[in-house]
Design a protein around this motif. Structure first.
Motif, PDB file in Angstrom:
ATOM      1  N   PHE A  33      33.550  43.152  41.794  1.00 50.79           N
ATOM      2  CA  PHE A  33      32.856  42.034  42.449  1.00 50.79           C
ATOM      3  C   PHE A  33      33.632  40.712  42.407  1.00 50.79           C
ATOM      4  O   PHE A  33      33.178  39.716  42.967  1.00 50.79           O
ATOM      5  N   GLU A  34      34.780  40.704  41.753  1.00 52.06           N
ATOM      6  CA  GLU A  34      35.551  39.457  41.641  1.00 52.06           C
ATOM      7  C   GLU A  34      35.889  38.813  42.984  1.00 52.06           C
ATOM      8  O   GLU A  34      35.769  37.596  43.123  1.00 52.06           O
ATOM      9  N   TRP A  37      33.162  36.595  44.288  1.00 50.70           N
ATOM     10  CA  TRP A  37      32.991  35.316  43.576  1.00 50.70           C
ATOM     11  C   TRP A  37      34.143  34.365  43.861  1.00 50.70           C
ATOM     12  O   TRP A  37      33.961  33.144  43.884  1.00 50.70           O
ATOM     13  N   ARG A  38      35.309  34.928  44.126  1.00 47.90           N
ATOM     14  CA  ARG A  38      36.445  34.086  44.513  1.00 47.90           C
ATOM     15  C   ARG A  38      36.146  33.433  45.871  1.00 47.90           C
ATOM     16  O   ARG A  38      36.367  32.244  46.069  1.00 47.90           O
ATOM     17  N   CYS A  44      29.878  28.173  43.129  1.00 48.02           N
ATOM     18  CA  CYS A  44      29.366  28.818  41.925  1.00 48.02           C
ATOM     19  C   CYS A  44      30.131  28.425  40.665  1.00 48.02           C
ATOM     20  O   CYS A  44      30.010  29.070  39.642  1.00 48.02           O
ATOM     21  N   ARG A  45      30.904  27.345  40.754  1.00 52.35           N
ATOM     22  CA  ARG A  45      31.554  26.891  39.515  1.00 52.35           C
ATOM     23  C   ARG A  45      30.543  26.105  38.688  1.00 52.35           C
ATOM     24  O   ARG A  45      29.599  25.517  39.220  1.00 52.35           O
ATOM     25  N   THR A 219      25.760  41.023  38.431  1.00 53.94           N
ATOM     26  CA  THR A 219      26.704  40.257  39.272  1.00 53.94           C
ATOM     27  C   THR A 219      28.159  40.538  38.932  1.00 53.94           C
ATOM     28  O   THR A 219      29.050  40.061  39.629  1.00 53.94           O
ATOM     29  N   GLY A 220      28.407  41.270  37.836  1.00 53.34           N
ATOM     30  CA  GLY A 220      29.773  41.530  37.409  1.00 53.34           C
ATOM     31  C   GLY A 220      30.323  40.556  36.381  1.00 53.34           C
ATOM     32  O   GLY A 220      31.489  40.666  36.004  1.00 53.34           O
ATOM     33  N   HIS A 221      29.485  39.619  35.890  1.00 48.46           N
ATOM     34  CA  HIS A 221      29.981  38.648  34.909  1.00 48.46           C
ATOM     35  C   HIS A 221      29.842  39.180  33.483  1.00 48.46           C
ATOM     36  O   HIS A 221      29.092  38.645  32.665  1.00 48.46           O
TER      37      HIS A 221
END
Lengths: 391, 391
Positions: A33-34, A37-38, A44-45, A219-221
């Motif tokens: 999922f990275e 988010w990139r 989303c920071r 979310t993959g975090h």
């Protein structure tokens, strides 16, 4: 080994002369999922000033039991579940944990105290998540002990028990219910780490006494180590909170803050753009996982060498359309002639997790479907090559 | 109760008619340092993009054992200890934990496995940190068990042991060494949470086999839940890492990142401006704690009612000048006529932690010296008032 650490290994002989790069699909690190988010960039920071989030405590609302849960995270969790429809949040106590791993142990503690004369038996239907046995037994507690496959457990003979129901199940992706009969003696823990629309059609809000989720799979975090439990009984929630207090005096406020921010973003994007936007995380995730499973099934093809489970299409109330389950792991089975699926793949420098670790046999191997695009492409190429050589 | 949660209580009768606001000095929440971090503003804020720090793993350097420790945090820890001179970092393995609480339990696990026939005894000299007994015993482990005051422990009679040496000691601020004789049977854990220049003159770098620190007390960032152990023996470091893997699959990357950033800032400010700047955190912290202790001693005055420990001035190699210890807690003792110091103060709506919790007696009460300025001022006023009424 329960974590995501790399494995030392030596390259073994294979049809390619042993010069293959390593493809490590043993851990379930959700790097798939990275790129999403990139792409989301600054939206989303998170920014944390040096003077913020310094306290052990959180400014919890009246009536709450988890004194270290940030109110903004609690609100975000409730909002996200209501949006996705995957869990009942009304009349539930929320307990935050350092990943769902800490919550599993908090649940064991809560459901096994005060101590009985004998440790309470902890079971889960095989194939079960490979870390449950070690996470249950490493401290040699007199409160609880691992007792293996729930299918083989007979409460009338062996006494009170805790059954862990992992649904959808890691490693094989199946939807599950409790299996031990005589539930008068049993308590249930529902591990719902993978009950999100990218992995599984959401057909109803889960409604159990004690269920937990993790941000790692949502979310993959995974690096943030945030999980949360939804708990019906106040005393159980109090004991779980007590466990986390004694174990680590709460949970990182920085990660709670970041999790809340990212969950709110997911909800806001959905509210603004709906499902038809490429920014909708779950729609994006579902299509990505669908592609991966399709590619995997193509690579396996009509091979006699390997098989993976089949799944039926179901309506997903969140996505508003039918979809199949696309599990985070492929539960690969080798044919009857192959005794050890892991050994076979290791010869081609692919690492997975041996079926024995899940209470199954070595014909099975669990492979992560959540690797980066590059690694996943290499894996498919290698699978094709193995078929050429082995068939 | 080991955490920082508030305590429910009812106001009792006192000379003021029971209308006093609550002053809760039971937990050690280090809010005293917040104004410093507010003043530092943007210098110490962290920004985390949504696509960063997502992995379970860290990009650890070759030869490291703690696979989830961010390299930038490792570098910052080494740099900070070299600057302050409070611990030997050469030839040590660094293990990061979710606060030092998790590291204490990781150390117990590492020093008690493989399991013996009987649980290994865990001792610490009274008055000891009030959370050690419960953190040792809550899971009823067969690996280790709490065995009380190290001064009363006789290894020749009672067998192998782990002694926890907390230096400077919580609650009474004393510098400590191990006390159990016959160390051939013993293993040591050094809890050095308070060995920083704001609390204690740094007279030498600590050089023990297994020692740990916490960010909570170093800078006041308790909400981040970051601690670290410096470990001489590779096998012990591997086992501690294993414990944290099984307990929570690592430690929040967000908090590790923030901790590294703040530690680097401390070091950079020191390099640029030296000790004579109001921006030097440890110099600032030392002067703040000195003022608080002076005010407390004034408030107690020549009272026959209360006393606190006296400390000798010593040279601090970091500050380059003599300084006294200024502990994070006041270990308040009531006079001979008062049996329960906690009850006396509770009548005036001041909460502390009863001496019995530390293996001492109820004549003692631990009071936090790390509250916010407002709360500390109220506390001093209230102490003066108590003397007027009680003497």
């Amino acid at each position: 080994m329960c974590g995501a650490e790399t494995t030392n290994h030596s390259t073994e002989s294979n049809g390619f002369g042993g010069n293959l790069s390593l493809i490590d699909l043993d851990p379930g690190n959700p790097t798939v999922f990275e790129p999403y988010w990139r792409r989301m960039g600054d939206k989303c920071r998170v920014v944390i000033p040096g003077c913020e989030l310094m306290s052990y405590k959180a400014a919890t609302k009246p009536g709450k039991v988890c004194w270290f849960l940030l109110p903004e995270l609690e609100d975000a969790i409730v909002r996200l579940h209501r949006l996705v429809g995957n869990a009942v949040v009304d009349d539930r106590y929320i307990v935050v944990g350092t990943g769902s791993t800490q919550l599993y142990q908090a649940a064991l503690y809560a459901l096994s105290t005060p101590a009985s004369l004998k440790p309470i038996n902890v079971v889960s239907a095989a194939p079960y998540y490979s870390c449950y046995p070690e996470e249950t037994d490493y401290l040699c507690s007199r409160l609880y002990k691992w007792a293996g496959d729930a299918n083989e457990y007979n409460a009338n003979k062996s006494g009170p028990f805790i059954e862990v129901v992992n649904s959808p199940n890691n490693p094989n992706g199946s939807l599950r219910e409790s299996v031990v009969k005589d539930c008068g003696q049993g308590k249930l823990i529902h591990d719902l780490a993978y009950y999100w629309p990218q992995f599984m059609p959401i057909n109803r809000p889960a409604d159990h006494d004690l269920m937990y989720f993790t941000f790692s799979k949502c979310t993959g975090h995974a690096g943030s180590r945030i999980g949360w439990a939804l708990v019906k009984d106040r005393e159980v929630a109090i004991k779980m909170t007590k466990y986390i207090e004694l174990n680590s005096i709460g949970v990182s406020k920085d990660s709670q803050f970041r999790t809340a921010k990212i969950m709110e973003l997911l909800c806001n994007e959905h509210k603004e753009f709906g499902l038809n936007s490429s920014n909708n995380f779950f729609e994006y995730g579902n299509r990505l996982m669908a592609q991966r499973w399709e590619s995997l099934r193509e690579a396996i093809g009509s091979s006699d060498l390997f098989s993976v489970p089949s799944f039926e299409q179901q309506h997903c109330f969140f996505l508003g359309r039918p979809t199949k389950p696309y599990p985070a792991f492929a539960w690969l089975k080798c044919n009857e002639e192959t005794e050890d699926c892991g050994s076979l793949l290791r010869r081609y420098n692919i690492l997975g997790r041996n079926g024995k670790r899940f209470g199954a046999d070595a014909k099975y191997l669990r492979l992560s479907m959540l690797s980066s695009d590059d690694v996943f492409e290499d894996f498919l190429d290698r699978l094709n090559a193995i078929r050429l050589f082995e068939e």
